[in-house]
Design an enzyme around this catalytic site. Structure first.
Site, PDB file in Angstrom:
ATOM      1  N   ASP A 197      37.229  50.040  35.789  1.00 44.92           N
ATOM      2  CA  ASP A 197      38.515  49.634  35.218  1.00 44.92           C
ATOM      3  C   ASP A 197      39.575  50.632  35.671  1.00 44.92           C
ATOM      4  OD1 ASP A 197      37.462  47.461  33.847  1.00 44.92           O
ATOM      5  OD2 ASP A 197      37.151  48.573  31.991  1.00 44.92           O
ATOM      6  N   ASP A 221      38.695  41.279  34.534  1.00 45.83           N
ATOM      7  CA  ASP A 221      38.940  41.109  33.100  1.00 45.83           C
ATOM      8  C   ASP A 221      40.064  40.104  32.846  1.00 45.83           C
ATOM      9  OD1 ASP A 221      36.994  43.043  32.648  1.00 45.83           O
ATOM     10  OD2 ASP A 221      38.447  44.664  32.406  1.00 45.83           O
TER      11      ASP A 221
END
Length: 156
Positions: free
Chosen positions: A117, A136
């Site tokens: 991330d 995501d």
């Protein structure tokens, strides 16, 4: 089903290419943070071993494989749902987003043992401590879209 495949492939490729550029080419894994347009957009390296917001975030091989299995089961279920439901174009695109995003995060878990991330966005006095990635976004937008654009027809 071509629409599902193309949307999924595009989401998967954009996710994996963006991760490669930011994590490896820009060396975010070593640097840790890069301010792009503070505070609106920053790159913050975060290795997510769990699911959203750090839930189930223990660095356990069992958790890793369970989350891979869950992502694959959900992807297969969404694909089956879209094939059996009289899905319209937008539901198929949403399904592709969801599947492509889920598979992008599966590849990360296989490659790194965790999901890479890096996107961090804050605004208007709100300091967001969490990071996310393109996959995501695909999973989130796809899940909402699959439900919103699902057929309202009920079988007899």
């Amino acid at each position: 089903m071509r629409i599902v495949f193309l949307a999924g492939l595009a989401t998967f490729l954009i996710d994996q290419i963006s991760k490669y550029i930011v994590v490896h080419a820009m060396n975010l894994r070593e640097i840790g943070l890069i301010d792009i347009w503070p505070p609106v957009l920053n790159f913050r390296m975060a290795w997510n071993y769990g699911i959203n917001f750090g839930f189930l975030s223990g660095d356990s091989p069992l958790t890793r494989w369970v989350l891979i299995a869950v992502a694959l089961i959900i992807s297969a279920s969404v694909l089956w749902w879209v094939r059996t439901d009289p899905a319209g174009k937008w539901q198929k695109i949403a399904a592709g987003l969801l599947i492509g995003g889920a598979l992008g995060n599966v590849v990360d878990r296989l490659r790194y043992g965790a999901v890479a991330d890096f996107l961090n966005m804050s605004c208007c006095g709100f300091d967001n401590p969490y990071a996310f990635n393109v996959a995501d976004i695909g999973v989130f937008a796809g899940a909402i879209g699959v439900v919103i654009f699902s057929s309202s027809e009920k079988p007899a």
